[in-house]
Design a protein around this motif. Structure first.
Motif, PDB file in Angstrom:
ATOM      1  N   GLU A 599       0.822  -1.211   0.000  1.00 56.15           N
ATOM      2  CA  GLU A 599       0.000   0.000   0.000  1.00 56.15           C
ATOM      3  C   GLU A 599       0.856   1.261   0.000  1.00 56.15           C
ATOM      4  O   GLU A 599       0.533   2.252  -0.644  1.00 56.15           O
ATOM      5  CB  GLU A 599      -0.923  -0.006   1.217  1.00 56.15           C
ATOM      6  CG  GLU A 599      -1.861   1.190   1.255  1.00 56.15           C
ATOM      7  CD  GLU A 599      -2.808   1.142   2.437  1.00 56.15           C
ATOM      8  OE1 GLU A 599      -3.505   2.152   2.680  1.00 56.15           O
ATOM      9  OE2 GLU A 599      -2.847   0.107   3.125  1.00 56.15           O
ATOM     10  N   GLY A 600       1.971   1.220   0.719  1.00 51.43           N
ATOM     11  CA  GLY A 600       2.828   2.402   0.792  1.00 51.43           C
ATOM     12  C   GLY A 600       4.023   2.363  -0.142  1.00 51.43           C
ATOM     13  O   GLY A 600       4.777   3.327  -0.224  1.00 51.43           O
ATOM     14  N   TRP A 601       4.208   1.228  -0.830  1.00 47.13           N
ATOM     15  CA  TRP A 601       5.387   1.080  -1.706  1.00 47.13           C
ATOM     16  C   TRP A 601       4.961   0.280  -2.940  1.00 47.13           C
ATOM     17  O   TRP A 601       5.240  -0.898  -3.076  1.00 47.13           O
ATOM     18  CB  TRP A 601       6.524   0.383  -0.960  1.00 47.13           C
ATOM     19  CG  TRP A 601       7.822   0.373  -1.712  1.00 47.13           C
ATOM     20  CD1 TRP A 601       8.316  -0.620  -2.515  1.00 47.13           C
ATOM     21  CD2 TRP A 601       8.796   1.420  -1.754  1.00 47.13           C
ATOM     22  NE1 TRP A 601       9.524  -0.255  -3.057  1.00 47.13           N
ATOM     23  CE2 TRP A 601       9.850   0.989  -2.599  1.00 47.13           C
ATOM     24  CE3 TRP A 601       8.873   2.681  -1.159  1.00 47.13           C
ATOM     25  CZ2 TRP A 601      10.968   1.780  -2.854  1.00 47.13           C
ATOM     26  CZ3 TRP A 601      10.001   3.471  -1.416  1.00 47.13           C
ATOM     27  CH2 TRP A 601      11.035   3.017  -2.242  1.00 47.13           C
ATOM     28  N   ASN A 602       4.281   0.937  -3.852  1.00 52.86           N
ATOM     29  CA  ASN A 602       3.725   0.271  -5.028  1.00 52.86           C
ATOM     30  C   ASN A 602       4.764   0.233  -6.138  1.00 52.86           C
ATOM     31  O   ASN A 602       4.683   0.962  -7.121  1.00 52.86           O
ATOM     32  CB  ASN A 602       2.459   1.010  -5.482  1.00 52.86           C
ATOM     33  CG  ASN A 602       1.699   0.230  -6.535  1.00 52.86           C
ATOM     34  OD1 ASN A 602       1.964  -0.952  -6.769  1.00 52.86           O
ATOM     35  ND2 ASN A 602       0.745   0.887  -7.178  1.00 52.86           N
ATOM     36  N   TRP A 641       2.234   6.273  -8.760  1.00 47.33           N
ATOM     37  CA  TRP A 641       2.937   6.255  -7.473  1.00 47.33           C
ATOM     38  C   TRP A 641       4.293   6.943  -7.601  1.00 47.33           C
ATOM     39  O   TRP A 641       4.675   7.745  -6.747  1.00 47.33           O
ATOM     40  CB  TRP A 641       3.107   4.804  -7.018  1.00 47.33           C
ATOM     41  CG  TRP A 641       3.837   4.632  -5.730  1.00 47.33           C
ATOM     42  CD1 TRP A 641       3.316   4.660  -4.468  1.00 47.33           C
ATOM     43  CD2 TRP A 641       5.242   4.397  -5.564  1.00 47.33           C
ATOM     44  NE1 TRP A 641       4.301   4.457  -3.537  1.00 47.33           N
ATOM     45  CE2 TRP A 641       5.497   4.292  -4.178  1.00 47.33           C
ATOM     46  CE3 TRP A 641       6.309   4.254  -6.447  1.00 47.33           C
ATOM     47  CZ2 TRP A 641       6.772   4.054  -3.651  1.00 47.33           C
ATOM     48  CZ3 TRP A 641       7.589   4.027  -5.931  1.00 47.33           C
ATOM     49  CH2 TRP A 641       7.795   3.922  -4.558  1.00 47.33           C
ATOM     50  N   LEU A 642       5.024   6.646  -8.678  1.00 46.64           N
ATOM     51  CA  LEU A 642       6.336   7.256  -8.879  1.00 46.64           C
ATOM     52  C   LEU A 642       6.213   8.759  -9.101  1.00 46.64           C
ATOM     53  O   LEU A 642       6.974   9.551  -8.531  1.00 46.64           O
ATOM     54  CB  LEU A 642       7.044   6.595 -10.068  1.00 46.64           C
ATOM     55  CG  LEU A 642       8.425   7.148 -10.419  1.00 46.64           C
ATOM     56  CD1 LEU A 642       9.422   6.887  -9.290  1.00 46.64           C
ATOM     57  CD2 LEU A 642       8.936   6.543 -11.732  1.00 46.64           C
ATOM     58  N   CYS A 643       5.261   9.174  -9.920  1.00 47.99           N
ATOM     59  CA  CYS A 643       5.086  10.609 -10.184  1.00 47.99           C
ATOM     60  C   CYS A 643       4.742  11.366  -8.908  1.00 47.99           C
ATOM     61  O   CYS A 643       5.194  12.507  -8.707  1.00 47.99           O
ATOM     62  CB  CYS A 643       4.002  10.823 -11.232  1.00 47.99           C
ATOM     63  SG  CYS A 643       4.518  10.396 -12.911  1.00 47.99           S
ATOM     64  N   PHE A 661      20.268   6.032  -4.318  1.00 45.49           N
ATOM     65  CA  PHE A 661      20.107   4.823  -5.117  1.00 45.49           C
ATOM     66  C   PHE A 661      20.412   3.583  -4.274  1.00 45.49           C
ATOM     67  O   PHE A 661      21.468   3.489  -3.640  1.00 45.49           O
ATOM     68  CB  PHE A 661      21.043   4.845  -6.318  1.00 45.49           C
ATOM     69  CG  PHE A 661      20.595   5.731  -7.448  1.00 45.49           C
ATOM     70  CD1 PHE A 661      19.439   6.491  -7.349  1.00 45.49           C
ATOM     71  CD2 PHE A 661      21.319   5.819  -8.624  1.00 45.49           C
ATOM     72  CE1 PHE A 661      19.017   7.315  -8.385  1.00 45.49           C
ATOM     73  CE2 PHE A 661      20.915   6.636  -9.659  1.00 45.49           C
ATOM     74  CZ  PHE A 661      19.768   7.381  -9.551  1.00 45.49           C
ATOM     75  N   GLY A 662      19.494   2.658  -4.279  1.00 45.23           N
ATOM     76  CA  GLY A 662      19.719   1.397  -3.583  1.00 45.23           C
ATOM     77  C   GLY A 662      19.292   1.387  -2.129  1.00 45.23           C
ATOM     78  O   GLY A 662      19.377   0.346  -1.479  1.00 45.23           O
ATOM     79  N   ARG A 663      18.839   2.510  -1.572  1.00 46.37           N
ATOM     80  CA  ARG A 663      18.394   2.527  -0.176  1.00 46.37           C
ATOM     81  C   ARG A 663      17.005   1.911  -0.073  1.00 46.37           C
ATOM     82  O   ARG A 663      16.122   2.239  -0.858  1.00 46.37           O
ATOM     83  CB  ARG A 663      18.368   3.949   0.371  1.00 46.37           C
ATOM     84  CG  ARG A 663      19.737   4.552   0.509  1.00 46.37           C
ATOM     85  CD  ARG A 663      19.693   5.641   1.542  1.00 46.37           C
ATOM     86  NE  ARG A 663      20.974   6.280   1.719  1.00 46.37           N
ATOM     87  CZ  ARG A 663      21.272   7.069   2.727  1.00 46.37           C
ATOM     88  NH1 ARG A 663      20.363   7.329   3.649  1.00 46.37           N
ATOM     89  NH2 ARG A 663      22.453   7.622   2.828  1.00 46.37           N
ATOM     90  N   LEU A 664      16.823   1.057   0.891  1.00 45.77           N
ATOM     91  CA  LEU A 664      15.567   0.344   1.024  1.00 45.77           C
ATOM     92  C   LEU A 664      14.428   1.296   1.374  1.00 45.77           C
ATOM     93  O   LEU A 664      14.509   2.057   2.339  1.00 45.77           O
ATOM     94  CB  LEU A 664      15.684  -0.744   2.084  1.00 45.77           C
ATOM     95  CG  LEU A 664      16.640  -1.903   1.767  1.00 45.77           C
ATOM     96  CD1 LEU A 664      16.711  -2.860   2.950  1.00 45.77           C
ATOM     97  CD2 LEU A 664      16.209  -2.643   0.516  1.00 45.77           C
ATOM     98  N   TYR A 665      13.382   1.257   0.569  1.00 49.37           N
ATOM     99  CA  TYR A 665      12.118   1.936   0.837  1.00 49.37           C
ATOM    100  C   TYR A 665      12.274   3.434   1.121  1.00 49.37           C
ATOM    101  O   TYR A 665      11.570   3.978   1.968  1.00 49.37           O
ATOM    102  CB  TYR A 665      11.390   1.262   1.999  1.00 49.37           C
ATOM    103  CG  TYR A 665      11.136  -0.203   1.763  1.00 49.37           C
ATOM    104  CD1 TYR A 665      10.204  -0.626   0.816  1.00 49.37           C
ATOM    105  CD2 TYR A 665      11.846  -1.171   2.474  1.00 49.37           C
ATOM    106  CE1 TYR A 665       9.984  -1.973   0.582  1.00 49.37           C
ATOM    107  CE2 TYR A 665      11.630  -2.527   2.244  1.00 49.37           C
ATOM    108  CZ  TYR A 665      10.690  -2.915   1.298  1.00 49.37           C
ATOM    109  OH  TYR A 665      10.482  -4.253   1.062  1.00 49.37           O
TER     110      TYR A 665
END
Length: 775
Positions: A599-602, A641-643, A661-665
């Motif tokens: 839900e918070g990370w699509n 979601w990205l926009c 780059f590469g950091r989780l969530y």
């Protein structure tokens, strides 16, 4: 780095008939600005809290047009908040720093003003402050209350990060300024000297508090502030016997509570040791202890009460002392050790400097001042006059001007620039081998040679540009095609990526992503080349290179290959291999989105890196070409979601920065890369074609405007006139190197806007149609 507004492309943009801008002759800011002020704050009892509160109160009084949100550093989670505090940051909680940064970014703050002292932040050398600053999108001003000339490794790491991250660095002494430049390599133009602010009061030769306290005409010495070994009170107490022998009525008032950290560690043991020392020396009756933390007005009254202010500090590296500044501003005669701030503030006979740890010198200086009321009064007048330069109204005016220097003023474009960028910026990066990958400023950098990534993009650009003749096209395109062909390693059945300027390949196999880009460029060339011969060549090489695509697990490499396959299918709809790549790739991305999307990370992964929008675009195009509605919907929802994550509170485009780059969530705002703007434009163009929803045109337009200054620093990265694009947007402004990736991304973004986003297209120049070609 220097990138002034008058030198930026925005200034030249005004001369462009196709891009009308509205701006005054100089950069101005709206009357209402909002800053986030970070530091200790009342009711906390420490020098930084007092300073931050003073900044807040005087800035509001002198500049009511500036909105101020206070984010208070808190050592104790149970500490109550002042009414002016928007949110608290718990010093030892990393999540608290991240939450504060997110709140500041959501607030649309125009600038962030951070008060820095190592001890108020959690972690080694207060390193947790970096959890905050690296997430901030607004320009950062850092007031450095301590500048160490010989930091340890942990302190150095924190300071280097703050110097790199800050748009401006504020210090309160010339020594601090020079140390930042000499030791930490801070650009001189980024370092501002603004002294510690002081109150405005008329000079009082005799305080009315004397009568109230029953002191009468006794000569009064004083030291103020939180008690601790750093005050050097032992040295001053040891001077009292000599002073009392000549002036038996002398009274030394030591005003201030013991430092809370010292209380927590040992209670009042330190104060008791000082009392024992005074009793041993027989001067206990000459000392008055005022064991309390004073509010601002009470503190000023107490300073005004004394005849001579003592600052016997043992740490000669101390760069600032608020109480010393106050004593000078109130016109007190000062005797001090020569620590850094005292040397600068008391220069030109504003005070008396004595050697560190020298009780005899303190006694001699005090006795001389007591013996000559005329000299003492003259010294007080010099001090009072010096204090006018540090009055709070003066200091906050300087501070407000400094904040205005860093607050971005995005150009107000009345229409989106639609003129095709000059190709000279691209061709200047090329030689007979291909396109060089890096630039130093606007000049191609031969030291780093070439890469297949950029030559693949250059081939795509050649297939997007309308040349006057096929021959003119082939002169450019064949060079990039030859580079790709030469990069193939038949033994490994993969492309190499990096080539030195001496034409030696630097590896046997390039990354999966670079191979995916090569496949993408081949499919694009097969679909769009106006040369039958080159289109046929590209299709043959696509078939050869794409055989290995099925074994690739990099999401971006898969997406790149899918984009190439989709391009090829548009011209050769019966190509079985391209259809397989597109279908299998879409199923792979759908599986990733199902696995990682919440839900918070699509999203397709637990991280965001580069070319993020390509994953959405690949799904969208696969769904459209193969007629799978679920893939189209997945592409639309993930792109939305990205926009949302790449839209700032003010509405402009804020791409995911390479720092994160590469950091989780999580995503960090800098450094921002042109590649992300191009990817977002093409993905939004695909979404617009499928859904006809005009919000995608707005998102694409925001990404295109980012090139011209509608960004977090209000600075243009690209020039239509030269055709060059700078390498990125950093916390301190534009990275003025113009490499191939950035310049090509700018040009390809233009062609994407022209073909996919602008209604009816913007291109007005004539050109030949692609030659017909047999399948």
């Amino acid at each position: 780095m220097k990138y002034d507004a008058e030198d930026s492309f925005f200034a030249r943009l005004l001369d462009d008939d196709h891009a009308i801008a509205e701006t005054p002759a100089s950069w101005t800011h709206p009357r209402t600005r909002r800053i986030a002020l970070i530091g200790c704050f009342r009711p906390r009892r420490c020098g930084i809290a007092t300073y931050t509160a003073d900044v807040h109160d005087h800035l509001r009084r002198e500049h009511p047009e500036i909105g101020i949100d206070v984010y208070a550093m808190r050592a104790d989670p149970e500490q109550p908040d002042d009414a002016d505090v928007v949110a608290a940051i718990d010093a030892d909680d990393p999540e608290s720093y991240a939450a504060a940064a997110a709140a500041i970014n959501r607030s649309g703050a125009d600038a962030v003003w951070l008060q820095h002292e190592f001890g108020i932040f959690g972690g080694r050398a207060g390193a947790m402050v970096l959890e905050l600053v690296e997430r901030l999108a607004a320009p950062l001003v850092v007031t450095l209350h301590t500048v160490l000339a010989a930091p340890d490794a942990d302190q150095r790491r924190v300071m280097d990060a703050l110097v790199a991250r800050g748009s401006r660095l504020m210090v309160m002494s010339e020594h601090g300024r020079q140390t930042l430049i000499d030791v930490y390599g801070a650009p001189p133009g980024k370092v501002a000297l603004i002294e510690h602010g002081t109150p405005v009061r008329p000079f009082a030769a005799r305080s009315p508090l004397r009568e109230r306290l029953g002191i009468g005409d006794r000569p009064i010495l004083s030291t103020f502030g939180l008690l601790g070994p750093g005050k050097g009170l032992e040295t001053a107490i040891r001077a009292l016997p000599a002073i009392a022998a000549r002036h038996p009525d002398i009274l030394y008032r030591i005003v201030g509570a013991t430092h809370p950290n010292l209380i927590a560690a040992e209670g009042e043991a330190y104060r008791e040791s000082l009392e024992h020392l005074a009793a041993t020396l027989g001067v206990g009756d000459h000392i008055a202890w005022d064991n309390r933390f004073l509010d601002a007005e009470d503190l000023l009254d107490q300073i005004e009460l004394c005849d001579i202010y003592l600052a016997p500090y043992p740490n000669l590296a101390q760069v600032t002392s608020g109480t010393l500044s106050y004593a000078v501003a109130l016109g007190r005669a000062v005797v001090s050790t020569p620590f850094i701030h005292a040397r600068e503030l008391l220069a030109n006979d504003v005070g008396v400097l004595v050697a560190q740890g020298d009780s005899r010198a303190i006694a001699d200086a005090v006795l001389a001042l007591l013996a000559s009321p005329e000299e003492r009064h003259a010294l007080q007048m010099r001090a009072y006059e010096r204090g006018r330069r540090t009055a709070w109204p003066q200091i906050v005016r300087q501070s407000a001007a400094l904040l205005d220097q860093v607050i971005a003023a995005p150009p107000r474009l009345l229409s989106t620039p639609r003129t095709a960028p000059s190709l000279s910026g691209v061709w200047s990066m090329c030689d007979d081998v291909g396109i060089l990958q890096h630039g130093r400023g606007p000049v191609a950098d031969r030291d780093h040679g070439y890469c297949i990534d950029d030559n693949a993009r250059a081939l795509m650009l050649a297939d997007s540009v309308r040349f006057d003749t096929v021959q003119a096209y082939e002169e450019r395109a064949f060079r990039f095609a030859s580079f790709i062909q030469h990069g193939w390693n038949p033994k490994l059945r993969a492309f190499r990526n990096f080539m030195g300027y001496d034409r030696r390949w630097l590896e046997d196999r390039g990354s999966a992503d670079s191979n995916g880009r090569a496949i993408w460029a081949l499919g694009h060339c097969a679909a769009h080349s106006p040369s039958n011969d080159l289109a046929r060549w590209a299709r043959e090489w696509f078939d050869r290179a794409a055989q290995s695509a099925a074994s690739v697990e990099s999401p971006r490499a898969v997406a790149f290959a899918m984009l190439g396959a989709d391009e090829l299918l548009a011209r050769f709809p019966s190509d079985a291999l391209a259809g397989e790549i597109l279908g299998c790739g879409a199923a792979f991305l759908e599986q990733l989105q199902s696995r990682w999307g919440t839900e918070g990370w699509n999203w397709f992964e637990p991280t965001l890196t580069y070319d993020n929008a390509r994953l959405c675009e690949a799904l969208l195009r696969a769904g459209r070409t193969l007629g799978v509605a679920a893939w189209q919907q997945a592409g639309l929802t993930t792109l939305a979601w990205l926009c949302d994550r790449q839209t700032a509170a003010a509405g402009h485009f804020r791409p995911v920065g390479s720092d994160g780059f590469g950091r989780l969530y999580q995503a960090l705002p800098f450094d921002q890369q042109p590649l992300e703007a191009w990817a977002s434009i093409e993905a939004c163009g695909a979404a617009l074609a499928i859904s006809r929803d005009t919000r995608w045109r707005r998102h694409a337009d925001a990404a295109w405007r980012w090139f011209f200054g509608a960004n977090d620093r209000g600075e243009a990265l690209a020039s239509i006139e030269t055709g060059r694009c700078c390498d990125g947007l950093t916390p301190r402004g534009v990275n003025t190197n113009a490499g191939a990736e950035s310049t090509l991304a700018f040009h390809l973004a233009y062609h994407a806007m022209d073909a996919l986003v602008w209604p009816g297209g913007a291109r007005k120049d004539a050109g030949f149609a692609h030659a017909d070609m047999q399948t």
